[in-house]
Design a protein around this motif. Structure first.
Motif, mmCIF file in Angstrom:
data_model
loop_
_atom_site.group_PDB
_atom_site.id
_atom_site.type_symbol
_atom_site.label_atom_id
_atom_site.label_comp_id
_atom_site.label_asym_id
_atom_site.label_seq_id
_atom_site.Cartn_x
_atom_site.Cartn_y
_atom_site.Cartn_z
ATOM 1 N N ILE A 1 24.258 -2.533 30.655
ATOM 2 C CA ILE A 1 23.689 -2.765 31.996
ATOM 3 C C ILE A 1 24.630 -3.629 32.818
ATOM 4 C CG2 ILE A 1 21.807 -3.913 33.227
ATOM 5 C CD1 ILE A 1 19.968 -3.051 30.875
ATOM 6 N N LYS A 2 25.200 -4.653 32.204
ATOM 7 C CA LYS A 2 26.125 -5.540 32.912
ATOM 8 C C LYS A 2 27.401 -4.805 33.293
ATOM 9 C CE LYS A 2 24.512 -9.540 30.197
ATOM 10 N NZ LYS A 2 24.421 -10.693 31.093
ATOM 11 N N ARG A 3 27.941 -4.023 32.346
ATOM 12 C CA ARG A 3 29.144 -3.255 32.661
ATOM 13 C C ARG A 3 28.904 -2.305 33.829
ATOM 14 N NH1 ARG A 3 30.593 1.998 29.454
ATOM 15 N NH2 ARG A 3 28.608 2.388 30.513
ATOM 16 N N ASP A 4 27.772 -1.605 33.774
ATOM 17 C CA ASP A 4 27.468 -0.659 34.843
ATOM 18 C C ASP A 4 27.293 -1.358 36.181
ATOM 19 O OD1 ASP A 4 27.609 1.308 32.942
ATOM 20 O OD2 ASP A 4 25.433 1.616 32.792
ATOM 21 N N ALA A 5 26.692 -2.546 36.158
ATOM 22 C CA ALA A 5 26.538 -3.307 37.400
ATOM 23 C C ALA A 5 27.899 -3.657 37.986
ATOM 24 C CB ALA A 5 25.723 -4.571 37.136
ATOM 25 N N MET A 6 28.849 -4.048 37.139
ATOM 26 C CA MET A 6 30.176 -4.392 37.651
ATOM 27 C C MET A 6 30.904 -3.155 38.154
ATOM 28 S SD MET A 6 33.273 -6.642 35.967
ATOM 29 C CE MET A 6 32.504 -8.210 36.407
ATOM 30 N N LEU A 7 30.854 -2.064 37.402
ATOM 31 C CA LEU A 7 31.536 -0.850 37.849
ATOM 32 C C LEU A 7 30.955 -0.326 39.158
ATOM 33 C CD1 LEU A 7 32.050 1.083 34.480
ATOM 34 C CD2 LEU A 7 33.810 -0.022 35.888
ATOM 35 N N ASN A 8 29.633 -0.367 39.274
ATOM 36 C CA ASN A 8 29.002 0.083 40.516
ATOM 37 C C ASN A 8 29.428 -0.798 41.691
ATOM 38 O OD1 ASN A 8 27.639 2.164 39.246
ATOM 39 N ND2 ASN A 8 25.799 0.954 38.872
ATOM 40 N N ALA A 9 29.509 -2.103 41.462
ATOM 41 C CA ALA A 9 29.924 -3.012 42.529
ATOM 42 C C ALA A 9 31.395 -2.810 42.876
ATOM 43 C CB ALA A 9 29.655 -4.454 42.109
#
Length: 407
Positions: free
Chosen positions: A299-307
């Motif tokens: 979830i954290k990785r995806d949040a960073m990639l999306n940002a």
């Protein structure tokens, strides 16, 4: 007073990095610099019970001197784990417990490197490993990293030109700092090259359990037919860094030589901590704990990639790791990420990262930086990347210097 420090210490300057981490600790800043697990995911209650169980079972004898190689029952559990999770068949005799993975790196370097000896490292690579290697003053040969890990074709040319290279250091699984993973074919080719050129491979793999997409590959050690691969891992990323417990796997005669070096260095690792980890593994499902970590970190990785997709400009690229802790960012040529951090990013955006230079053996690459996504929550990650992207959107680059003009 005359200078009393050894040259190897004078040559190992980490003052810039120390300054970065000091600034990162400022509560006003959002820090993507440290490679920190999430505090809230530590199994603190289970570890507390494990320490108590270890002390109850061990009694007074637990507080006595013990084997340099480490607790035999824990080494046996790790041998079984190596077979099940890394496809490496070893016995407990092939394993030594260390003070984190960092001590294992240092011991291998101490065993193999004389002043000026040639070694190959990835560029970029884990800066803590460079700090350990620097102490022994090797001659570095940097091997580029792409989306499939270490560039084996480049390594082949380097070994042909410099057959004196005796040590090859790699982080094959969710590489620190790029997040990339070495392909299956490259793992096979790397071992073949080490056999051909009589080199040792140091396989540093503390992140291999932390996969969010896809399927794990066998460790490089799996393909080792001549006892040339030393495998290193750690409990720091999957249980707690404060345990300061790692392990290395090696064949004879390397394992005995490393045990002798550890004995001269610190005699042994903490018997209490090793017994507590042994108890934890006996009474808890560490694979379920790791699955919980992976769900949270994805979830954290995806949040960073999306940002990053949303807020970074098109002329800035970044990796998309399938696991691990890090994302690597490449800025346009001419940008000095360290200077940009000190002059603009920290004072204006209040965001911290680890700039590229200290992650290359020759310190010559400046236009990149490492981001960590595991230590912060998704909202904070998004806020920090938005701030950072706001600066980078206004980055005007010429051939020598990067200038920021804020609208």
């Amino acid at each position: 007073m005359k200078n009393l420090f050894a040259n190897r210490v004078l040559n190992n300057d980490t003052s810039d990095l120390n300054e970065i981490f000091k600034n990162s600790a400022n509560p006003e800043n959002i820090s993507f610099a440290g490679g920190f697990p999430d505090n809230r995911l530590f199994p603190d209650h289970a570890l507390q019970a494990a320490y108590q169980d270890a002390i109850n079972r061990g009694g007074q004898a637990l507080f006595q001197y013990a084997s340099t190689q480490g607790l035999a029952t824990l080494r046996q559990k790790l041998a079984e784990r190596m077979a099940n999770h890394a496809d490496v068949q070893v016995t407990a005799d092939n394993i030594m417990l260390t003070q984190g993975g960092q001590q294992a790196i240092d011991l291998v370097a101490k065993l193999l490197l004389n002043h000026g000896d040639a070694m190959a490292v990835e560029g970029p690579t884990y800066m803590g490993a460079l700090a350990a290697f620097d102490t022994y003053e090797p001659t570095y040969y940097e091997i580029p990293v792409d989306h499939d890990g270490m560039d084996i074709r480049y390594l082949r040319h380097t070994l042909k030109a410099h057959p004196e290279i005796k040590l090859i250091y790699t982080v094959p699984d969710f590489h620190n700092p790029t997040g990339t993973t070495m392909s299956l074919q490259r793992r096979k080719d790397l071992v073949a090259l080490a056999n051909q050129y009589d080199a040792i491979i140091l396989e540093d793999s503390p992140y291999r359990d932390l996969r969010y997409d896809g399927t794990n590959l066998p460790a490089i050690k799996h393909f080792d037919t001549e006892g040339r691969v030393v495998f290193i891992s750690s409990f720091s990323k999957i249980l707690s860094p404060a345990l300061r417990t790692g392990w290395l796997v090696a064949d004879e005669p390397l394992i005995q030589a490393l045990v002798n070096l550890k004995s001269a260095t610190d005699v042994q690792s903490s018997s209490v901590t090793l017994a507590a980890i042994d108890s934890y593994l006996a009474h808890n499902d560490i694979d379920q704990h790791i699955a919980n970590l992976n769900a949270a970190y994805q979830i954290k990785r995806d949040a960073m990639l999306n940002a990053l997709d949303r807020y970074f400009p098109a002329n800035v690229s970044f990796t998309r790791p399938a696991g691990g802790f890090f994302i690597w960012v490449v800025l346009p040529q001419g940008v000095d990420a360290k200077q940009l951090l000190k002059d603009v990013i920290l004072p204006q955006a209040h965001v911290a990262y680890v700039p590229a230079a200290c992650q290359f053996a020759h310190r010559k690459v400046t236009n990149g930086f490492r981001l960590n996504f595991t230590g912060l929550d998704p909202v904070t990650i998004t806020t920090g990347i938005k701030r950072l992207g706001g600066i980078l959107q206004h980055l005007n680059v010429d051939t020598t210097v990067a200038k920021v003009a804020l609208s």
